[in-house]
Write a protein that holds these residues in place. Sequence first.
Motif, PDB file in Angstrom:
ATOM      1  N   LEU A 115       0.657  -1.125   0.113  1.00  0.00           N
ATOM      2  CA  LEU A 115      -0.160  -0.085  -0.120  1.00  0.00           C
ATOM      3  C   LEU A 115       0.816   1.405   0.094  1.00  0.00           C
ATOM      4  O   LEU A 115       0.473   2.125  -0.616  1.00  0.00           O
ATOM      5  CB  LEU A 115      -0.917  -0.077   1.111  1.00  0.00           C
ATOM      6  CG  LEU A 115      -2.034  -1.054   1.091  1.00  0.00           C
ATOM      7  CD1 LEU A 115      -2.746  -1.362   2.471  1.00  0.00           C
ATOM      8  CD2 LEU A 115      -3.131  -0.555   0.287  1.00  0.00           C
ATOM      9  N   ASN A 118       2.064   1.887  -3.478  1.00  0.00           N
ATOM     10  CA  ASN A 118       1.222   2.380  -4.163  1.00  0.00           C
ATOM     11  C   ASN A 118       1.107   3.840  -4.360  1.00  0.00           C
ATOM     12  O   ASN A 118       0.732   4.536  -5.492  1.00  0.00           O
ATOM     13  CB  ASN A 118      -0.191   2.000  -3.554  1.00  0.00           C
ATOM     14  CG  ASN A 118      -1.310   2.440  -4.332  1.00  0.00           C
ATOM     15  OD1 ASN A 118      -1.317   2.669  -5.710  1.00  0.00           O
ATOM     16  ND2 ASN A 118      -2.646   2.323  -3.876  1.00  0.00           N
ATOM     17  N   GLU A 120      -0.365   6.217  -2.893  1.00  0.00           N
ATOM     18  CA  GLU A 120      -1.680   7.014  -2.416  1.00  0.00           C
ATOM     19  C   GLU A 120      -1.902   7.012  -0.989  1.00  0.00           C
ATOM     20  O   GLU A 120      -2.837   7.811  -0.631  1.00  0.00           O
ATOM     21  CB  GLU A 120      -3.036   6.502  -3.118  1.00  0.00           C
ATOM     22  CG  GLU A 120      -3.053   6.328  -4.578  1.00  0.00           C
ATOM     23  CD  GLU A 120      -4.252   5.919  -5.225  1.00  0.00           C
ATOM     24  OE1 GLU A 120      -5.262   6.818  -5.313  1.00  0.00           O
ATOM     25  OE2 GLU A 120      -4.434   4.748  -5.851  1.00  0.00           O
ATOM     26  N   SER A 219      -4.518  -0.969  -5.542  1.00  0.00           N
ATOM     27  CA  SER A 219      -4.027  -1.179  -7.067  1.00  0.00           C
ATOM     28  C   SER A 219      -4.276  -2.107  -7.584  1.00  0.00           C
ATOM     29  O   SER A 219      -4.614  -3.274  -6.939  1.00  0.00           O
ATOM     30  CB  SER A 219      -2.585  -0.734  -6.861  1.00  0.00           C
ATOM     31  OG  SER A 219      -1.821  -1.572  -6.272  1.00  0.00           O
ATOM     32  N   GLU A 221      -1.944  -4.345  -8.323  1.00  0.00           N
ATOM     33  CA  GLU A 221      -1.100  -5.368  -7.494  1.00  0.00           C
ATOM     34  C   GLU A 221      -1.761  -5.596  -6.430  1.00  0.00           C
ATOM     35  O   GLU A 221      -1.667  -6.786  -5.950  1.00  0.00           O
ATOM     36  CB  GLU A 221       0.022  -4.660  -7.597  1.00  0.00           C
ATOM     37  CG  GLU A 221       1.262  -5.305  -7.018  1.00  0.00           C
ATOM     38  CD  GLU A 221       2.532  -4.562  -6.786  1.00  0.00           C
ATOM     39  OE1 GLU A 221       3.478  -4.789  -7.156  1.00  0.00           O
ATOM     40  OE2 GLU A 221       2.516  -3.424  -6.098  1.00  0.00           O
ATOM     41  N   MET A 222      -2.277  -4.648  -5.843  1.00  0.00           N
ATOM     42  CA  MET A 222      -3.035  -4.932  -4.439  1.00  0.00           C
ATOM     43  C   MET A 222      -3.973  -6.228  -4.728  1.00  0.00           C
ATOM     44  O   MET A 222      -4.205  -6.888  -3.792  1.00  0.00           O
ATOM     45  CB  MET A 222      -3.488  -3.793  -3.711  1.00  0.00           C
ATOM     46  CG  MET A 222      -3.556  -3.881  -2.253  1.00  0.00           C
ATOM     47  SD  MET A 222      -2.384  -4.257  -1.311  1.00  0.00           S
ATOM     48  CE  MET A 222      -2.695  -5.870  -0.860  1.00  0.00           C
TER      49      MET A 222
END
Length: 239
Positions: A115, A118, A120, A219, A221-222
């Motif tokens: 995260l 990411n 954000e 995301s 990926e997440m």
Amino acid sequence: MATNSSLKNQLIEKGENTVNIQETMLKNLMNSNDVKSKFTEVLKDKALEYMDSVITLVNADKELMECEPGSIIDACMIAVSLGLSVDKMLDYIWIIPYRRKANFSLGYKGYIQLLLKNGEYKAINVIEVYEGQLRSWNPLAEELDIDINSKKSDAVIGYAGYFEMLNGFRKSVYWSKENMDAFSNNNFSKSDLRWGSDYKAMAKRTVMRNMLSKWGRLSAEMQKAYSEDLNTDTFINGN
């Protein structure tokens, strides 16, 4: 190079025990051009170091060593694709042995790493709440008041999660120890030994995952990591 099947037969004929057979097969698979190229494609010049860490991980876990070598490679490749180390000391991911199959599982520290990467999220964390620290928790307004300095004992009464995004959005959550016990008993079988071996890590993972699935921005990926994590839980607890 011998195939896994023929190599296994050769080792059985020599009278090798199961652990030695699995160890030899894993090393044989790791040394194959196909597997080396997969690791190198993602990790470049760090591939060999990472592959050594996989061998170290497996050698330190008797149950993992008895898993099918291909499943170990597959689970570790998920970690590779997410940019996460398999080093148990870092506690980013777990490779869980179950029914002779290795399974990828994302730890709460792994969630935090992904995260923050990411871009954000300004801050994200999950902690144990000890006796004396909780002042109040309003589940409707999701208002949490904790005094870290008011700890009375080492008794954990719950778990708190928090994140703040760069756009200013914030979220706090709290799970009492009783709620966590109920969640564990209702959603995880006795086959899932993680709750017995590392309850706190699993509880923090639960808070983190639940909080993010409801209010976080994930995301691609997440989302992949979250999906793989859910698949492992389903496999272990659905059998």
